[in-house]
Design an enzyme around this catalytic site. Sequence first.
Site, PDB file in Angstrom:
ATOM      1  N   ASP A  17      52.936  38.209  43.056  1.00 57.24           N
ATOM      2  CA  ASP A  17      51.951  37.804  44.045  1.00 57.24           C
ATOM      3  C   ASP A  17      50.569  37.845  43.382  1.00 57.24           C
ATOM      4  OD1 ASP A  17      50.859  37.351  46.741  1.00 57.24           O
ATOM      5  OD2 ASP A  17      50.173  39.430  46.550  1.00 57.24           O
ATOM      6  N   ASP A  19      46.966  37.878  45.090  1.00 52.11           N
ATOM      7  CA  ASP A  19      45.908  38.695  45.679  1.00 52.11           C
ATOM      8  C   ASP A  19      46.449  40.056  46.112  1.00 52.11           C
ATOM      9  OD1 ASP A  19      44.078  36.525  45.433  1.00 52.11           O
ATOM     10  OD2 ASP A  19      45.022  35.622  47.201  1.00 52.11           O
TER      11      ASP A  19
END
Length: 531
Positions: A17, A19
Amino acid sequence: MEINPGGPRLFDAVLLDRDGTLVEDVPYNGDPEKVRPVSGARAALDALRAAGLRLAVVTNQSGLAKGLFDEAQMRAVHARVEELLGPFDAWLVCPHDDADGCGCRKPAPGLVHAAARELGTVPRRCVLVGDIGRDVTAALAAGAQAVLVPTPVTRPEEIDAAGWVAPDLPAAVTEILRRQAAVVPREPRRAGTVLVVRSDSAGDVLVTGPGIRAVAAHADRVVLLCGPRGRAAADLLPGVDAIIEHRLPWIDPHPDPVDPDDITTLTTTLAAVAADEAVIFTSYHQSPLPLALLLRTIGVHRISAISDDYPGALLDVRHRVPTGVPEPERALSLAAAAGYALPADDEPALRLRVDRCDSPVETLHPALAEPGYVVVHPGASVPARACPPRRCADVVAALADAGHRVVVTGAPDERELTAYVAGDRAVDLGGRTPLAGLARVLAGARAVVVGNTGPAHLAAAVGTPVVSLFAPTVPFGQWGPWGVPTVRLGDATAGCRNTRASSCPVPDHPCLAGLDPGDVVDAVRVLVPSR
């Protein structure tokens, strides 16, 4: 791009991922100057690259749909991430908002499937690192593994539900690399006759299958010692040449008093095997040492097992595994410690002997002639892990109302249960499917709805997605379905968490009694496209 042909590697790729995982979370960031890597990210990613793992970013960017930044700004942010953290092999972006109903926005599994294709592998050989429950759910629904690295925005219930949690990105990477290395032997061996042992239930025997196949790939003959509860599963395992069935009183959950004559019979039977060595597979709460002592007395010269307890002279290979490692990986790591790995043409996955599971299912019921039904298996070998019958009946009704053909399965002693759960909305196969027959039924299903019990692992072995009604009495990361698309349902925060209880210690069974049947219907909808 070719899919990796197999071999002992658990992972070909790591998906990350963006952020909150790779860089500090700046909401709807379209400014590359605001990119700040999390601590230790560059060194951790370089360690993955050095180990030959491919890297991809899988990220929801609903700011595109909201018009808060454009694609050029997003590409500038990604360029800055690569400038600071090094190159990635692929970037997979969902540009949609929740209301768009796409199949790529996490928690949907679309990005994970797309990343695996882009990297030339399959989801079950990927591990996704993320910071919230959406990341974990997307990975599991695709059949990948997931590591949750919590941040201040991670909800406590997301942490409780995750099967694998690491304190930060470097720690997650360290454990990925440790698990990868753990299934590769330091000193590969070749053997004659090997006694392998898993004296437990059918599900336990099934999850040991990859470790047994690893031994069998390098042995002339493999003899499996199992208990009566696991015998039907033992008959389905590839790589096993002969089976000895015997109840071990230090393993069986309902043992009879120790009988010296029974131990003498076992000793005589095992001595006749003339094993060159033994590999004793156990669960994390069981001891291999009583059997190791017995094997020493009959002259087995090399014995390997996992043991936290001091083994004295009983073990030649004393292996240790951290808590929480999935049971199939645990078995593979013991096999590797003993010198055995899966060959290059054998994927690390649960498998069955095809010749034992190839009879037509329509002989059980005409409704099975056409694949695509949904199986609901309401029973469980341990009562604390079973969903309440009334709730299972509600699940069957909800699935039928959603247009699914539903089949209810169960053991011979569960006929009353399956008849109640099936009602007039489903096909009732209670008591009509021995384990091999159940495997055939599950293989034709779109998905199976089941608790933490043997048929969940049987579904994984035939590649059928699982809606896991998982009571948290044992860790999900260790006992959840392995290597198959999965959605976990149930309250992971319930008071029975990690109690290992056989009967529910909390009144009214809250971990599963509060299950919303609509969530099961939604889970099937998520899993079916991944088939």
